[in-house]
Design an enzyme around this catalytic site. Structure first.
Site, PDB file in Angstrom:
ATOM      1  N   ASP A  63       0.861  -1.153   0.160  1.00  0.00           N
ATOM      2  CA  ASP A  63       0.025  -0.020   0.093  1.00  0.00           C
ATOM      3  C   ASP A  63       0.767   1.350   0.164  1.00  0.00           C
ATOM      4  O   ASP A  63       0.499   2.280  -0.646  1.00  0.00           O
ATOM      5  CB  ASP A  63      -0.796  -0.028   1.423  1.00  0.00           C
ATOM      6  CG  ASP A  63      -1.908  -0.981   1.106  1.00  0.00           C
ATOM      7  OD1 ASP A  63      -2.042  -1.821   0.058  1.00  0.00           O
ATOM      8  OD2 ASP A  63      -2.927  -1.074   1.936  1.00  0.00           O
ATOM      9  N   ALA A  64       1.959   1.154   0.614  1.00  0.00           N
ATOM     10  CA  ALA A  64       2.821   2.352   0.843  1.00  0.00           C
ATOM     11  C   ALA A  64       3.477   2.437  -0.607  1.00  0.00           C
ATOM     12  O   ALA A  64       3.474   3.925  -0.930  1.00  0.00           O
ATOM     13  CB  ALA A  64       4.001   2.155   1.547  1.00  0.00           C
ATOM     14  N   LEU A  80     -35.084  -9.258 -16.081  1.00  0.00           N
ATOM     15  CA  LEU A  80     -35.260 -10.718 -16.188  1.00  0.00           C
ATOM     16  C   LEU A  80     -36.539 -11.349 -15.679  1.00  0.00           C
ATOM     17  O   LEU A  80     -37.084 -10.878 -14.554  1.00  0.00           O
ATOM     18  CB  LEU A  80     -34.042 -11.319 -15.145  1.00  0.00           C
ATOM     19  CG  LEU A  80     -32.851 -10.883 -15.729  1.00  0.00           C
ATOM     20  CD1 LEU A  80     -31.742 -11.327 -14.674  1.00  0.00           C
ATOM     21  CD2 LEU A  80     -32.090 -11.872 -17.114  1.00  0.00           C
ATOM     22  N   CYS A  98     -33.876  -8.672  34.701  1.00  0.00           N
ATOM     23  CA  CYS A  98     -34.865  -8.966  35.858  1.00  0.00           C
ATOM     24  C   CYS A  98     -33.841  -9.379  36.978  1.00  0.00           C
ATOM     25  O   CYS A  98     -32.960  -9.981  36.943  1.00  0.00           O
ATOM     26  CB  CYS A  98     -35.696 -10.017  35.329  1.00  0.00           C
ATOM     27  SG  CYS A  98     -36.144 -11.236  36.898  1.00  0.00           S
ATOM     28  N   LYS A 105     -28.186 -17.407 -18.956  1.00  0.00           N
ATOM     29  CA  LYS A 105     -28.307 -16.995 -20.093  1.00  0.00           C
ATOM     30  C   LYS A 105     -27.735 -17.626 -21.388  1.00  0.00           C
ATOM     31  O   LYS A 105     -26.945 -18.439 -21.198  1.00  0.00           O
ATOM     32  CB  LYS A 105     -27.252 -15.796 -20.234  1.00  0.00           C
ATOM     33  CG  LYS A 105     -27.821 -14.576 -19.018  1.00  0.00           C
ATOM     34  CD  LYS A 105     -26.431 -13.669 -18.997  1.00  0.00           C
ATOM     35  CE  LYS A 105     -26.767 -12.909 -17.704  1.00  0.00           C
ATOM     36  NZ  LYS A 105     -25.354 -12.190 -17.109  1.00  0.00           N
ATOM     37  N   CYS A 136     -40.422  -7.447  35.752  1.00  0.00           N
ATOM     38  CA  CYS A 136     -40.295  -8.587  35.037  1.00  0.00           C
ATOM     39  C   CYS A 136     -41.666  -9.294  34.699  1.00  0.00           C
ATOM     40  O   CYS A 136     -42.526  -9.611  35.572  1.00  0.00           O
ATOM     41  CB  CYS A 136     -39.563  -9.554  35.536  1.00  0.00           C
ATOM     42  SG  CYS A 136     -39.462 -11.405  34.760  1.00  0.00           S
ATOM     43  N   LYS A 142     -26.752 -14.001  -9.167  1.00  0.00           N
ATOM     44  CA  LYS A 142     -27.512 -12.857  -9.451  1.00  0.00           C
ATOM     45  C   LYS A 142     -27.080 -11.839  -8.084  1.00  0.00           C
ATOM     46  O   LYS A 142     -27.194 -12.262  -7.101  1.00  0.00           O
ATOM     47  CB  LYS A 142     -29.163 -13.002  -9.148  1.00  0.00           C
ATOM     48  CG  LYS A 142     -29.746 -11.674  -9.520  1.00  0.00           C
ATOM     49  CD  LYS A 142     -31.128 -12.193  -9.668  1.00  0.00           C
ATOM     50  CE  LYS A 142     -32.177 -11.022 -10.608  1.00  0.00           C
ATOM     51  NZ  LYS A 142     -32.103  -9.973  -9.647  1.00  0.00           N
TER      52      LYS A 142
HETATM   53  S1  IVH Z   1     -28.166  -9.960 -17.043  1.00  0.00           S
HETATM   54  C1  IVH Z   1     -31.436  -9.477 -19.833  1.00  0.00           C
HETATM   55  N1  IVH Z   1     -26.528 -10.899 -15.004  1.00  0.00           N
HETATM   56  O1  IVH Z   1     -31.090  -8.433 -12.387  1.00  0.00           O
HETATM   57  C2  IVH Z   1     -30.320  -9.700 -18.959  1.00  0.00           C
HETATM   58  N2  IVH Z   1     -28.391  -9.249 -14.608  1.00  0.00           N
HETATM   59  O2  IVH Z   1     -33.777  -8.330 -13.261  1.00  0.00           O
HETATM   60  C3  IVH Z   1     -29.991  -8.655 -18.075  1.00  0.00           C
HETATM   61  N3  IVH Z   1     -28.776  -8.709 -12.240  1.00  0.00           N
HETATM   62  O3  IVH Z   1     -31.266  -5.020 -13.393  1.00  0.00           O
HETATM   63  C4  IVH Z   1     -29.268  -8.636 -16.670  1.00  0.00           C
HETATM   64  N4  IVH Z   1     -27.010  -9.979 -11.397  1.00  0.00           N
HETATM   65  O4  IVH Z   1     -29.303  -5.481 -12.258  1.00  0.00           O
HETATM   66  C5  IVH Z   1     -27.571 -10.006 -15.437  1.00  0.00           C
HETATM   67  N5  IVH Z   1     -25.347 -11.818 -13.121  1.00  0.00           N
HETATM   68  C6  IVH Z   1     -26.326 -10.922 -13.781  1.00  0.00           C
HETATM   69  C7  IVH Z   1     -27.181 -10.270 -12.673  1.00  0.00           C
HETATM   70  C8  IVH Z   1     -28.008  -9.423 -13.186  1.00  0.00           C
HETATM   71  C9  IVH Z   1     -27.832  -8.931 -11.223  1.00  0.00           C
HETATM   72  C10 IVH Z   1     -29.680  -7.729 -12.065  1.00  0.00           C
HETATM   73  C11 IVH Z   1     -29.523  -6.596 -13.043  1.00  0.00           C
HETATM   74  C12 IVH Z   1     -31.005  -6.474 -13.555  1.00  0.00           C
HETATM   75  C13 IVH Z   1     -31.622  -7.038 -12.999  1.00  0.00           C
HETATM   76  C14 IVH Z   1     -32.714  -7.713 -13.889  1.00  0.00           C
END
Ligand code: IVH
Length: 666
Positions: A34-35, A84, A428, A292, A410, A118
């Site tokens: 860090d320094a 989503l 108590c 996805k 109590c 997520k």
């Molecule tokens: S993909 C169409 N990946 O979830 C796909 N979203 O309900 C777009 N989110 O507002 C998002 N973790 O903020 C994706 N690993 C992740 C995610 C993620 C959180 C949130 C994102 C979005 C919401 C969608």
């Protein structure tokens, strides 16, 4: 130094600082101290001060925050930021998969999924032109968000310049801004000291920090960003989502280590369950996994519904927080006489368990959160801990809610209550308060203590109320006739309970110590004391000075242990326990503690012993077992068949060992 030389020097410093910033905040593996980092940074600040005409907007010195804004500008996203659709069960995930096949006209084998956690934070978009960060915005309604460029610049894992090798002409990176749990706790503690309102959870804290008009405040919060996708991109062609993730990594973004490419639905299902287990050990909150479709041409064929794409789904974990209504507030009297306010709730499912009571901790917490009878509240469950009221939804107040005042007597024995200086609890003062006695005996008999199977709270309650027992030691003198005085007590049940009482007479010393209910002595200290003193009689004879000598025992704890063994009532209970046949542990001179100073984290199920057995054995050998991975972790123990979790765990701190190895060690 002339201006040209200064310019060169400045460029070099920026490059070095960006790189070390990346090592530290993105890869979590710094190369310099860090320094040393501070020295580079100070040199740059100094040069930029001498040559202000050379300051650029993407210089690392620009992370400190700027003058406060009046209000945020708006940003129209060039590509709609979608949300989503959700799946809550395996069934619903498989429905999603079926739709991908039907609409995409593809077979199982042709589908690949990218999965990641997520994140529970705030979605943002970051625009880079020719490698420089130029604008950042919140998701807003998906079409238009707020311009939070100055705030996002303060986040260390947001690159201000992308790595040059492959910089595209334009890229819009998307991701989630989060606050780590540990940083959230620290932030709230600081706010509490300053008398400021607390944040209900890390997500609110992250969102609140990004939406600050004063970017200096944002700069003071240790925010993080995970990139999980892109919007527009020009000057680079990518064909799959996984390529996008690899590319984002190369450009210097922080991409989550658990992002994976999977080929079958069963792999996805396995991943879901692994993340569900792993999330407890992560320092950031995740509320599910995102799945996805990998291939962009298949994504395009699938298209979008109104607000969400057909090619992605969020498979949520059971919620840990829910909202419900407070029906009433009552007071519970604990083992130490502490009065705990408890909210009785409209029953609600939280994380798969019905919750109808939640703790409000103590008087100060009750006042701070301002919980009233009739309020709508957020309740939270985290693992095995008691559900708690996190916050009141004040917007739901209708004016009829009633304030609750802690009683000055109590509620169980009617004795006066006191609040000692420096203590949060009201206690108590009744020396024979039945509530304290029942809780005390319950604690004595519980799993972590003498482990008397079948002796539940209801039975203890009756035993006390009928005068069969007035301290824990009386349990060892119960007869079958005594048992028959309890309600619904058959011969078999009575015998079973008496048998478990007899069986409990030879506990490991640490559990015996824990069961005594000495103030401030929890599971860990009980093991320390057992190891250090080897028997109850040695512990009983220990002076205050001798107790303080033990490394992990501070003056307050030493005092409460000492006081416990001075109290004639406690000593007579100890003598009675001995007469009842309880073994007080033998004297052991040399204790073998090869694991001393080592910290373990146990994750997943072990096959040859339970986790608590493993814990007990590790502690007997001098090691420590901690619930989550931190910088202090030496070993992360992964059970047999860890599946694809092993490489994930490997990136965590500490060394990974498998069950057979830990068995070897213990
Ligand atoms: S993909 C169409 N990946 O979830 C796909 N979203 O309900 C777009 N989110 O507002 C998002 N973790 O903020 C994706 N690993 C992740 C995610 C993620 C959180 C949130 C994102 C979005 C919401 C969608």
């Amino acid at each position: 130094m002339n201006q040209e030389e200064a310019q060169k020097m400045i460029e070099e410093l920026r490059k070095a600082i960006n790189y070390h910033n990346y090592r530290y905040y993105v890869l979590d593996s710094p190369e310099i101290s860090d320094a040393e980092y501070d020295r580079l940074f100070d040199r740059l600040v100094e040069l930029e001060r001498r040559y202000p005409q050379l300051v650029t907007l993407d210089s690392p010195t620009q992370r400190v925050g700027a003058l406060p804004l009046e209000k945020f500008g708006t940003v129209r996203h060039s590509l709609h930021m979608l949300s989503l659709s959700k799946a809550l069960t395996e069934e619903e995930f498989l429905d999603f998969h079926r739709r991908v096949k039907d609409f995409g006209g593809v077979s199982d084998e042709e589908i690949e999924y990218v999965v990641d956690p997520k994140f529970d934070g705030l979605a943002v978009e970051l625009i880079y032109r020719q490698g420089s960060f130029v604008q950042g915005s919140t998701r807003g309604d998906g079409f238009v968000g707020e311009d939070v460029t100055l705030n996002l610049k303060t986040i260390r894992s947001v690159p201000l310049r992308l790595f040059p090798q492959e910089t595209p002409f334009l890229i819009e990176a998307r991701g989630e801004v989060i606050l780590n749990r540990s940083d959230f706790e620290a932030l709230n503690q600081k706010r509490e000291r300053e008398g400021k309102p607390l944040f209900a959870n890390p997500r609110n804290a992250a969102a609140g920090s990004v939406k600050q008009l004063d970017s200096k405040i944002t700069a003071s919060r240790p925010l993080n960003m995970f990139a999980y996708g892109i919007g527009l991109i020009e000057g680079k062609t990518l064909e799959t989502h996984y390529q996008v993730m690899e590319y984002l990594k190369k450009l210097g973004f922080r991409v989550n280590e658990h992002t994976k490419l999977l080929r079958t639905t069963s792999e996805v299902i396995e991943y879901y369950h692994q993340m569900l287990e792993l999330r407890k050990n992560l320092d950031y909150e995740t509320d599910g996994i995102v799945i996805k479709v990998n291939d962009f041409s298949l994504q395009r064929r699938l298209g979008e519904l109104q607000r969400s794409p057909r090619w992605a789904v969020a498979w949520k974990f059971p919620a840990q927080q829910e909202t419900t209504v407070v029906r009433d507030i009552v007071v519970n009297v604990g083992r130490t006489g502490a009065l705990t306010p408890v909210a009785l709730l409209e029953p609600v499912e939280v994380g798969g368990v019905t919750v109808s009571r939640a703790t409000l901790h103590n008087e100060d917490e009750l006042k701070r959160k301002d919980v009233r009878i009739g309020d709508t509240v957020i309740v939270q469950r985290a693992g095995d801990v008691i559900p708690e009221v996190v916050a009141v939804v004040k917007s739901k107040r209708r004016g009829k809610e009633r304030i609750f005042v802690m009683p000055d007597r109590c509620p169980v024995c009617g004795a006066t209550t006191v609040r000692l200086e420096g203590e949060a609890a009201i206690r108590c003062t009744g020396i024979s308060c039945p509530a304290q006695l029942k809780e005390n005996i319950f604690h004595f008999a519980s799993k972590g203590g003498m482990d008397i199977d079948g002796l539940g709270y209801r039975i203890i309650e009756q035993m006390v109320d009928k005068g069969l027992i007035s301290d824990p030691a009386d349990l060892y003198f119960l007869t079958k006739d005594d048992m028959f005085r309890l309600e619904r007590m058959g011969d078999k049940l009575a015998q079973n309970i008496l048998d478990s009482i007899v069986r409990s007479r030879k506990p490991p010393l640490s559990r015996l110590i824990l069961s005594l209910g000495i103030r401030n002595v929890g599971e860990h200290l009980a093991s320390v004391l057992a190891r250090e003193f080897g028997s109850i009689d040695n512990l009983r004879k220990a002076s205050l000075e001798r107790l303080v000598e033990v490394k992990e025992i501070g003056p307050v704890v030493a005092e409460s242990i000492y006081a416990f063994f001075q109290d004639p009532k406690n000593l007579s209970v100890l003598d009675k326990l001995k007469r009842g046949g309880v073994v007080f542990g033998e004297e052991r001179k040399a204790v073998y503690t090869p694991l001393k100073g080592r910290t373990f984290v146990l994750t997943g199920g072990l096959s040859s012993m339970t986790r608590s057995q493993a814990k007990e054995r590790i502690e007997r050998l001098g090691g420590r077992v901690s619930p989550s991975v931190s910088g202090k972790t030496d070993f992360v123990v992964v059970g047999e068949n860890p599946g694809s979790m092993l490489p994930d765990a490997q990136r965590l701190k500490g060394r990974i060992i498998i069950e057979t190895e830990v068995k070897g060690m213990i």
